[in-house]
Design a protein around this motif. Sequence first.
Motif, PDB file in Angstrom:
ATOM      1  N   GLU B   7      31.320  17.645   0.738  1.00  0.00           N
ATOM      2  CA  GLU B   7      30.625  18.846   0.279  1.00  0.00           C
ATOM      3  C   GLU B   7      29.320  19.100   1.046  1.00  0.00           C
ATOM      4  N   MET B  51      35.580  11.786  -0.587  1.00  0.00           N
ATOM      5  CA  MET B  51      35.106  12.354  -1.833  1.00  0.00           C
ATOM      6  C   MET B  51      34.132  11.405  -2.514  1.00  0.00           C
ATOM      7  N   LEU B  55      30.365  12.148  -3.822  1.00  0.00           N
ATOM      8  CA  LEU B  55      29.903  11.947  -5.194  1.00  0.00           C
ATOM      9  C   LEU B  55      28.655  11.086  -5.218  1.00  0.00           C
ATOM     10  N   PHE B  86      31.176   3.122 -10.034  1.00  0.00           N
ATOM     11  CA  PHE B  86      31.711   4.488  -9.952  1.00  0.00           C
ATOM     12  C   PHE B  86      31.104   5.228  -8.770  1.00  0.00           C
ATOM     13  N   ALA B  89      32.728   3.827  -5.567  1.00  0.00           N
ATOM     14  CA  ALA B  89      34.175   3.999  -5.360  1.00  0.00           C
ATOM     15  C   ALA B  89      34.598   5.435  -5.601  1.00  0.00           C
ATOM     16  N   GLY B  90      33.796   6.200  -6.347  1.00  0.00           N
ATOM     17  CA  GLY B  90      34.174   7.574  -6.662  1.00  0.00           C
ATOM     18  C   GLY B  90      35.279   7.651  -7.700  1.00  0.00           C
ATOM     19  N   ARG B  91      35.616   6.506  -8.312  1.00  0.00           N
ATOM     20  CA  ARG B  91      36.679   6.490  -9.322  1.00  0.00           C
ATOM     21  C   ARG B  91      36.129   5.894 -10.612  1.00  0.00           C
ATOM     22  N   ILE B 112      30.889  20.323  -9.147  1.00  0.00           N
ATOM     23  CA  ILE B 112      32.225  20.401  -8.550  1.00  0.00           C
ATOM     24  C   ILE B 112      32.984  21.638  -9.031  1.00  0.00           C
TER      25      ILE B 112
END
Lengths: 359, 171
Positions: B7, B51, B55, B86, B89-91, B112
């Motif tokens: 982004e 991604m 984040l 988080f 890892a973005g998860r 987002i």
Amino acid sequence: MKLEDLAGQSGEWLRGSGPESDIVISSRIRLARNLAEFPFIRKCTESDRSQIERALRERIAQVEEWRGLSYINVASLEEIDRQFLVERQLISREHSESEGPRSVAIDPHEKFSLMINEEDHLRIQVMQSGLDLQAAWERIDHIDDLIEERITYAFHERWGYLTACPTNVGTGMRVSVMLHLPALVITRQIDKVFRSLHKISLAVRGLYGEGSQAMGDFYQISNQITLGRGEQELIGQVRDIVPVLIDYERRAREFLVRESQKDLHDRVSRAYGILCTAQTISSEETMHLLSSVRMGINLGLIHDLEIPTVNKLFIHTQPAHLQKLRGTELDTADRNIERAHYLQRHLRKRDPSDDPEQN
Amino acid sequence: MKCQHCEKPAIIHITELTDDVPVELHFCEEHARAYLTQSEAEEQPAPGTTMAGGLAQQVKVGKTAEDLARLDQRTCPVCGVTFYEFRHAGRLGCPHDYVCFRQELEPLIVNIHGATEHKGKRPQHSAHGTDQQTRLIQLRREMREAVQQEDYERASRLRDEIRRIERPSGA
């Protein structure tokens, strides 16, 4: 079903028919779903993953209309077989390359696949040749309902369907349309088009999704937003932009025909000639040349070849497909030779007077 | 223009001339470096890593180092994921993260999606109350930890509780 049987067919998304199929290759929708009683994949133990796998496999087996599905244990597949499924877009690259218990259920006509233990516990995807998002939605909505009859999804009143990555939360839906846009690439307008798509929150990706470059001038247009809009609205957003892109591409083609017919014809004929006569050729070059040939057919510059044949060549010349069709593993150099032979066999067995070598 | 991998604004523009047709690429600094250093034969970065980077950056915006350090230590009581995990890892770790990290996630989600309220389809059979299921995630984790600590008495108590939820009598 054996993977070898699949190799011979083109699959739904490359069938090359359906509305606007000269430019629109396929329509695709996927839904991300998670089981409420398990952590997301990142925090799953081996045993969690096995239990998720079992729960979903059992549910899939109960559904009468899914008797014909092939259930494949992805974790136990050889790398080449996983690569093969990625090339057919039946599983994602992430699903292929991750570790631990995971599987995929595949519709015999390749109109949908159910990936288990991908980034989310379940990824449902449906594929449709040409531009037909409504049909794709109706099918995926039905599949989702069938699974949800017996499986409790992670769902939150406010956030909707909960997903491992917040970029998918809400509907968990990604709608995408794959387009073949060679003339916009040649006329260098593609960038301008993408900039305007980004402004309206649409994403552009290459043939094999996130992170892949645009091979063969194929581009996937998809929604970026998944929360705060209903499924129909999200579908509408993608659907409404497609005719605009088709129009741009057609105009770029007309421009090329009008302003540089000779150059265009030359480009297309050379591409065809190389494909028919090369002795060794990489996957990238093949994609690139097939793209020109595909456009040439659509513009009436090539008469002795049909779109479904070219679509089939796009997929059959991918590394894993080539090896599956040959029935043996080949290194890069041997693959390039085998690919050249494969192309010759499929492009040159027509009327000798049309053979570019003799022109 | 945004970077084609995340982004962030694209600040580096590359025109590839290796093919017949020049290909224009647009990257933020980080992805330009990644692109330029990757060898040709190498695979693209795994989907999602980009991604995740995006984040992580978004969360950092407008926070002091102390704020961020405190935030990073916050842990989900159900799955045990930390906010730090988080961010990197973005998860997320489990569905409950959306509840316990709500304050931190909300600005991210607005960024987002431009929205905070789901519209559209909802499950027909189980749209209400998944508290029991969330409890299961926590109990299974606690049982595993009890076994690891060789506290078998506690583990067996937890197992009984898990069974009660998994197979309610009469079901």
